[in-house]
Every structure is written in structure tokens, then in C-alpha cells.
Design a protein around this motif. Structure first.
Motif, short mmCIF file in Angstrom:
data_model
loop_
_atom_site.label_atom_id
_atom_site.label_comp_id
_atom_site.label_asym_id
_atom_site.label_seq_id
_atom_site.Cartn_x
_atom_site.Cartn_y
_atom_site.Cartn_z
N ALA A 214 -9.42 -8.81 -10.15
CA ALA A 214 -9.57 -7.56 -9.16
C ALA A 214 -8.03 -7.19 -8.94
CB ALA A 214 -10.08 -7.89 -7.95
N ARG A 215 -7.15 -7.44 -9.94
CA ARG A 215 -5.79 -7.19 -9.49
C ARG A 215 -5.67 -5.69 -9.59
NH1 ARG A 215 -0.56 -9.44 -10.01
NH2 ARG A 215 1.03 -8.05 -10.61
N ILE A 216 -6.34 -4.78 -10.40
CA ILE A 216 -6.13 -3.25 -10.55
C ILE A 216 -6.70 -2.71 -9.13
CG2 ILE A 216 -8.76 -2.99 -11.30
CD1 ILE A 216 -7.65 -1.01 -13.45
N ALA A 217 -7.28 -3.38 -8.31
CA ALA A 217 -7.85 -2.88 -6.99
C ALA A 217 -6.85 -3.18 -5.80
CB ALA A 217 -9.41 -3.11 -6.78
N ARG A 218 -5.72 -3.73 -6.24
CA ARG A 218 -4.94 -4.24 -5.04
C ARG A 218 -4.44 -2.72 -4.48
NH1 ARG A 218 -0.30 -8.08 -7.16
NH2 ARG A 218 -0.01 -8.45 -4.70
N PRO A 219 -4.22 -2.86 -2.98
CA PRO A 219 -3.99 -4.21 -2.16
C PRO A 219 -5.63 -4.13 -1.43
CG PRO A 219 -3.22 -2.41 -0.89
CD PRO A 219 -3.46 -1.86 -2.33
N ASP B 154 0.82 -1.11 0.12
CA ASP B 154 0.07 -0.07 0.06
C ASP B 154 0.89 1.35 -0.15
OD1 ASP B 154 -2.08 1.77 0.30
OD2 ASP B 154 -2.17 1.56 2.55
N GLY B 155 1.17 1.87 -1.26
CA GLY B 155 2.07 2.65 -1.21
C GLY B 155 3.60 2.24 -0.91
N ALA B 156 3.98 2.50 0.00
CA ALA B 156 5.57 2.20 0.51
C ALA B 156 5.49 1.16 1.72
CB ALA B 156 6.47 3.36 0.82
N ASN B 157 4.18 0.98 2.11
CA ASN B 157 4.02 -0.05 3.27
C ASN B 157 3.57 -1.39 2.90
OD1 ASN B 157 4.35 2.22 5.07
ND2 ASN B 157 2.38 2.89 4.73
N THR B 158 4.42 -2.40 3.27
CA THR B 158 3.87 -3.75 3.05
C THR B 158 2.67 -4.22 3.91
OG1 THR B 158 6.10 -4.37 2.70
CG2 THR B 158 4.68 -5.92 3.10
N VAL B 159 1.62 -4.80 3.40
CA VAL B 159 0.28 -4.99 4.36
C VAL B 159 0.41 -6.60 4.12
CG1 VAL B 159 -0.72 -2.95 3.96
CG2 VAL B 159 -1.06 -4.79 2.21
N GLY B 160 1.07 -7.37 3.44
CA GLY B 160 0.99 -8.74 3.22
C GLY B 160 1.70 -9.33 2.07
N SER B 161 1.59 -10.70 1.80
CA SER B 161 2.19 -11.11 0.71
C SER B 161 1.48 -12.30 -0.01
CB SER B 161 3.67 -12.03 1.30
OG SER B 161 3.33 -13.03 2.19
N THR B 162 1.79 -12.79 -1.11
CA THR B 162 0.90 -14.05 -1.81
C THR B 162 1.49 -15.22 -1.58
OG1 THR B 162 1.82 -13.37 -3.57
CG2 THR B 162 0.18 -12.25 -3.40
N PRO C 283 -2.21 -11.69 5.32
CA PRO C 283 -1.80 -10.39 5.97
C PRO C 283 -0.56 -10.23 6.78
CG PRO C 283 -4.24 -11.18 6.16
CD PRO C 283 -3.52 -12.31 5.74
N LEU C 284 0.17 -9.30 6.88
CA LEU C 284 1.20 -9.17 7.73
C LEU C 284 0.73 -8.73 9.36
CD1 LEU C 284 4.37 -9.00 7.65
CD2 LEU C 284 4.21 -6.58 7.28
N LEU C 285 1.23 -9.26 10.26
CA LEU C 285 0.45 -8.76 11.54
C LEU C 285 0.67 -7.30 11.83
CD1 LEU C 285 1.55 -11.79 13.77
CD2 LEU C 285 -0.81 -11.18 12.93
N GLU C 286 2.02 -6.87 11.33
CA GLU C 286 2.49 -5.42 11.72
C GLU C 286 1.88 -4.74 10.87
OE1 GLU C 286 4.32 -7.99 12.16
OE2 GLU C 286 5.41 -8.22 13.95
N GLY C 287 1.45 -5.25 9.61
CA GLY C 287 1.03 -4.04 8.54
C GLY C 287 0.21 -3.02 8.91
N ASP C 288 0.06 -1.87 8.13
CA ASP C 288 -0.56 -0.73 8.24
C ASP C 288 -2.10 -1.01 7.70
OD1 ASP C 288 -1.57 1.61 9.18
OD2 ASP C 288 -0.54 2.80 7.73
N HIS C 289 -2.67 -1.84 8.38
CA HIS C 289 -4.23 -2.24 7.81
C HIS C 289 -5.17 -1.06 8.10
CE1 HIS C 289 -2.52 -6.17 7.03
NE2 HIS C 289 -2.25 -6.29 8.37
#
Length: 553
Positions: free
Chosen positions: A475-480, A456-464, A491-497
Motif C-alpha cells: 500500500a506504499r503507493i497510497a501513502r500517507p 502529506d505534501g510539505a506537512n509531516t503527519v507522522g513517522s515510521t 502519528p504526530l500529535l500536531e500533524g494536519d490530519h
């Protein structure tokens, strides 16, 4: 073995048969049919499709090869489809192919003028020709199949989809009242068993319809699955079917009180000619003790009527003999079962086998019994209603599948997807199907993360889990935002959700402040659904991090 049908096929005229059509064959109901006759008797009773009239093939100028193919198709239908379907397809062929089988151009020209039912019948006809190995008709079947009318369920239509709660409750209460008020005493005269239900509302046919109606409610199975039941398919808890196709551990164990388990069979296959009773479902269906009592009472009446028939035939009729004779008999028979003339010189065990459908009632009879005085109520609506109610209570797709005996995707298809039901189901799914996979295993900043990160911008919110699964995602165009709720996203536990949720809520607010329209409303609704999934992830992350801090302390 099937009964001799000479008395039933007392009809005139004969065909010159092609080599692919046998002179005699056994139709789906168990009757023996003489293919040379111009009229085929498909049912013992006078139900829909009891007689197939093929005399038009002789009276009209149809090329010989085309006539042979039509005759081959009708023989296939008589063997593998219901009598009603067979007669309907024959009627459509007669009306539209009276000069021979049409080619692709003629079918394309005819198609717009056909009604929906005729289109379905012609599609089945050309599909069967292709199935029988006539490759020249595959392109026509491809056209008819792709051109069939599609109907979307209108959730506001009172005659389709899920039954209103009040109507569903009324039907169930009425069933209980009818079961409890019926006279289930076993000692009856032969007239009780042999008279049609229209003449005798307290006769055996009424008892039969009551029990089939009860099983439709209890088991949520298709009419054909219920109509094809035999007594060997119903045993008590703790007993075994001794069927190699059903694992012993899947059978219902004795749990301290009485009850019955039912072995249903799949009625849909991947194609070709498959006997309805060929493949049992892996899990027998348990019937509660309160309802099992009525099945037992019905079985006693059934045995009493069969004993009267055996007495009339001069057979030995101890209770053990009667019960043994019943094993391969239909649970829901046509009342002709109690007519001793039906048996002729045949022994009962020669007429009934594990796979025979001789004297079973039609699926239409079962479906009609469900509504009992209420129009537009059938087993499909019961399935929609039961599955939707179960999904609203939080049952996941796997449990819905086991409940109905269908595949997981098919179970989802039976759920009535009107907006309110979908919203309530989604709320329940948040806590089970989605979250059970979200953190499996949990991912944290100090754990290795795949290169396929979701930003999400420069922030990692998870991985695939698999990047290949994302390449073709619509729906790829609407990621994340669109990743939340996807089985391929961790999802990443410490991600900026929370930061991502705030941005999404601003977009939703901006959309709602604009002039609304159908397309805009759908976009807003989709964003609201994703916002709800992000909130669930935030709650789960906060709880996981709190647990970690507690352990560290």
C-alpha cells in the motif's frame, strides 16, 4: 499396552512386508494391527473406516517397490490419522494408482479429471511419501499442493460461515432444554450403558452426546480436542493438574463458587508424527458452575456403569478404586467400554494410558452431536459464529486466541469476514488494538522524530518505526493515507490530519459520483475505512492536546 486384536482381525491373506513396515503396530484407536493381514481392523465399533481393505495391493499388478511404499504410507496413516481419513486415502489410491505410483507427468495429465476430494487425498498421499523421506516425490507433492482447489466463503450462503443469530440462539436454547429434561440419575441397569443410542434415546450414548455437545458450545474447541479428553483432564477450580507443561499460575484458582477447568491439547503440529495428547494448551478452560453440574452428573453415571463392569470382572469396586480407574479413560467413550468381553485377560490400567485413544469416540461423533437434527451445523460453524460475535463485542485477536486455544493469526482466520460483520468489528477495534499502539509513546513536535517521516505534501503527519517495513508494503503507493492503522506508523500529535481527511473525503465523494463498478466500489470502500481510521487519530490527538493544555494551565 493395547488390547489383543486377534478377535477383531479375524481376516484372511497376508503380505510380504518391507523392512520399513513393522509386523505389528498400534493404530490410532489403540488397537493392535497385524501388518501382514490384507485387511486391518482400525476401530472397535462399526464407525466410518472401521476396516481397511488392502487386498487390492495383492490382486493387481503393482510393482513390488511401489507396493511397499503404499503399504508404508497406509501404516503411517493408520497410526497417525483418523480411521475415516485412512480409508478415504486408500480408496483414492486404489482408484487412481492401480498400476503403480504415478510420476509427475502422469499426475499432471490425470489431475484435471479428478474430483476435489480425490485431489486432496492424492496430495496427502504424495505429501506423506515426501515426509517419509522419499525425496523423488517432493516435486509431485509441490504440484499437487499448489494445484488444490481453493474455496472462498460466500457470506450469503445459508449453509456455511456464521450461523444466523436466530439459529444460534435456537441451538443454545435447545441444548439447555435437552440437558435439563434428561434423566441424570446414576443408578442404571447395564442395558442403559450397552445399547446404541439409535435404540435407546434415553441411554448412555445420548447422555454422552449431550455433554460433548455442551462442551462444543462452551469451549469452542475442535471435535478431536473434545473426543480425545480423559477424566484426568477435568478438575475443579483451585485444583492442579500437576503437569509441568502448564504453569501453576495459569490454572483456574478457586473463586468462591464451584466450577471445573479443562485441559485441552493441541491437535495440529508443525508436521511429523505427534500424539494428539502430546502438547496441552497453556491455559486450562474454565467451565461455569451451571454447566459443571451436568459434567458431574454425567461422571456419576459413567462411574456407575464402570462399576457394573468391574463387578462382572470380579474386581474390587470401592468408589475410590472406580474413580482411580477412570482417570485415563475417555470422557466420551464408545459404548464398547461397558462390554466386559472387550477387556479379556487385560487389566483396565493396562489398556488405558495418558496418551492412548483406545475406545474414544471419533471426532465425527462429536461433530454430528452438535447439529442434532439440523443439517450443515458443525463445530467449525460454531467457532466462526462464536469468534465473530466476540470480535463484534470488541475482543482483540489475543483474547480470541486465548478463548479458542489457537494462534493469533488462526483466530483472525476463524472470524467470518462478511461486510457487515467486518464493519462492526473494525469499529470495535478502533478503540483497542489500533489505538493501544498508535501513541506508544506519544510523539510531538518537540520530541525527536526519526528520519523516516511520513509527509502529506510539505506537512509531516507522522513517522515510521522501521523504514524497512515500508519498503515492501503493497500500500506504499497510497501513502500517507494507507499509513493510518499500520503498526509501523506513529502519528504526530500536531500533524494536519484534518487537512488530509478533507482531501480524502473529496476523493471519496468524487468516486461515488462516477458510474460504479466492482473495482471502483472496492477502492471507495478502502478509502472509507482509512477515513474512519484518520478520524480516530484526530479524536485521539485532540484529546491528548487538550489534556496537555489542561496540565499547562
Amino acid at each position: 499396552m493395547a488390547m489383543n486384536s486377534s478377535a477383531l482381525n479375524n481376516l484372511v491373506g497376508e503380505f510380504s512386508l518391507p523392512k520399513n513396515v513393522p509386523e505389528k503396530f498400534i493404530c490410532r484407536s489403540g488397537l493392535e494391527v497385524n501388518s501382514r493381514k490384507l485387511m486391518w481392523r482400525l476401530l472397535v465399533n462399526s464407525g466410518k473406516g472401521h476396516t481397511l481393505d488392502l487386498s487390492w495391493l495383492v490382486s493387481r499388478k503393482i510393482p513390488g517397490p511401489d507396493k511397499d511404499k503404499i503399504l508404508e504410507v497406509m501404516q503411517y496413516y493408520a497410526q497417525n490419522r483418523s480411521a475415516g481419513t485412512t480409508v478415504t486415502v486408500n480408496y483414492t489410491i486404489k482408484a487412481n494408482l492401480s498400476k503403480g505410483i504415478l510420476g509427475l507427468t502422469d499426475v499432471c495429465n490425470l489431475w484435471p479429471s479428478l474430483k476435489s476430494g480425490a485431489k486432496k487425498s492424492l496430495n496427502q498421499f504424495y505429501g506423506t511419501l515426501a515426509l517419509l523421506g522419499y525425496e523423488e516425490f517432493e516435486s509431485i507433492h509441490e504440484f499437487t499442493r499448489s494445484s488444490l482447489p481453493t474455496h472462498r466463503l460466500d457470506p450469503l450462503c445459508p449453509d456455511k460461515g456464521r450461523l444466523p443469530d436466530l439459529q444460534y440462539s435456537y441451538l443454545f436454547k435447545r441444548l439447555i432444554a435437552d440437558l435439563s429434561s434428561f434423566d441424570w440419575s446414576p443408578d442404571k441397569e447395564m442395558s442403559y450403558f450397552s445399547e446404541p443410542g439409535g435404540r435407546n434415546k434415553s441411554g448412555f450414548s445420548t447422555a454422552r452426546n449431550l455433554i460433548s455437545r455442551m462442551l462444543s458450545f462452551c469451549t469452542v474447541r475442535r471435535p478431536l480436542q473434545i473426543s480425545s479428553l480423559k477424566w484426568c483432564d477435568i478438575i475443579s477450580f483451585g485444583s492442579t493438574f500437576s503437569d509441568d507443561r502448564i504453569l501453576r499460575e495459569n490454572e483456574v484458582k478457586s473463586i468462591g463458587f464451584g466450577g471445573l477447568q479443562i485441559r485441552f491439547h493441541y491437535v495440529k503440529s508443525g508436521g511429523g508424527s505427534v500424539n494428539i495428547r502430546e502438547y496441552p494448551e497453556p491455559y486450562p478452560f474454565p467451565i461455569a458452575e451451571d454447566f459443571s453440574v451436568y459434567i458431574d452428573l454425567y461422571k456419576r453415571q459413567y462411574a456407575s456403569g464402570l462399576r457394573l463392569v468391574l463387578d462382572a470382572l470380579g474386581s474390587v469396586t470401592t468408589p475410590e478404586v472406580v474413580l482411580k480407574q477412570m482417570l485415563n479413560m475417555p470422557v466420551f467413550p464408545d459404548i464398547s467400554l461397558f462390554n466386559q468381553e472387550i477387556y479379556g485377560e487385560k487389566f483396565i490400567d493396562e489398556l488405558f494410558s495418558d496418551k492412548s485413544l483406545f475406545l474414544h469416540v471419533s471426532e465425527q461423533t462429536v461433530s454430528k452431536a452438535v447439529g442434532e437434527g439440523l443439517e450443515r451445523v458443525g463445530t467449525n460453524r460454531l467457532r466462526h459464529t462464536a469468534l465473530t460475535r466476540a470480535a463484534e463485542q470488541g475482543l482483540d485477536a489475543a483474547r480470541l486466541s486465548k478463548m479458542t486455544g489457537v494462534t493469533v493469526p488462526a483466530a483472525r482466520c476463524y472470524v467470518d469476514l462478511d461486510y457487515e460483520a467486518r464493519r462492526r468489528i473494525d469499529q470495535k477495534y478502533r478503540a483497542n488494538e489500533f489505538l493501544s499502539n498508535v501513541f506508544n509513546p506519544p510523539r510531538s513536535l518537540d520530541a525527536p522524530i526519526s528520519e523516516d517521516v511520513v509527509l502529506d505534501g510539505a506537512n509531516t503527519v507522522g513517522s515510521t518505526i522501521q523504514s524497512s517495513g515500508c519498503n515492501s508494503c503493497a500500500a506504499r503507493i497510497a501513502r500517507p493515507v494507507s499509513c493510518y492503522g499500520c503498526q509501523n506508523f506513529i502519528p504526530l500529535l500536531e500533524g494536519d490530519h484534518k487537512g488530509l481527511l478533507e482531501k480524502l473525503e473529496l476523493k471519496i465523494s468524487a468516486n461515488q459520483s462516477r458510474i460504479s463498478g466492482p473495482d471502483q466500489d472496492r477502492v471507495t470502500e478502502a478509502m472509507q475505512i482509512q477515513a474512519e481510521k484518520i478520524r480516530v487519530v484526530i479524536e485521539a490527538c485532540d484529546q491528548a492536546l487538550a489534556n496537555r493544555r489542561h496540565l499547562d494551565d
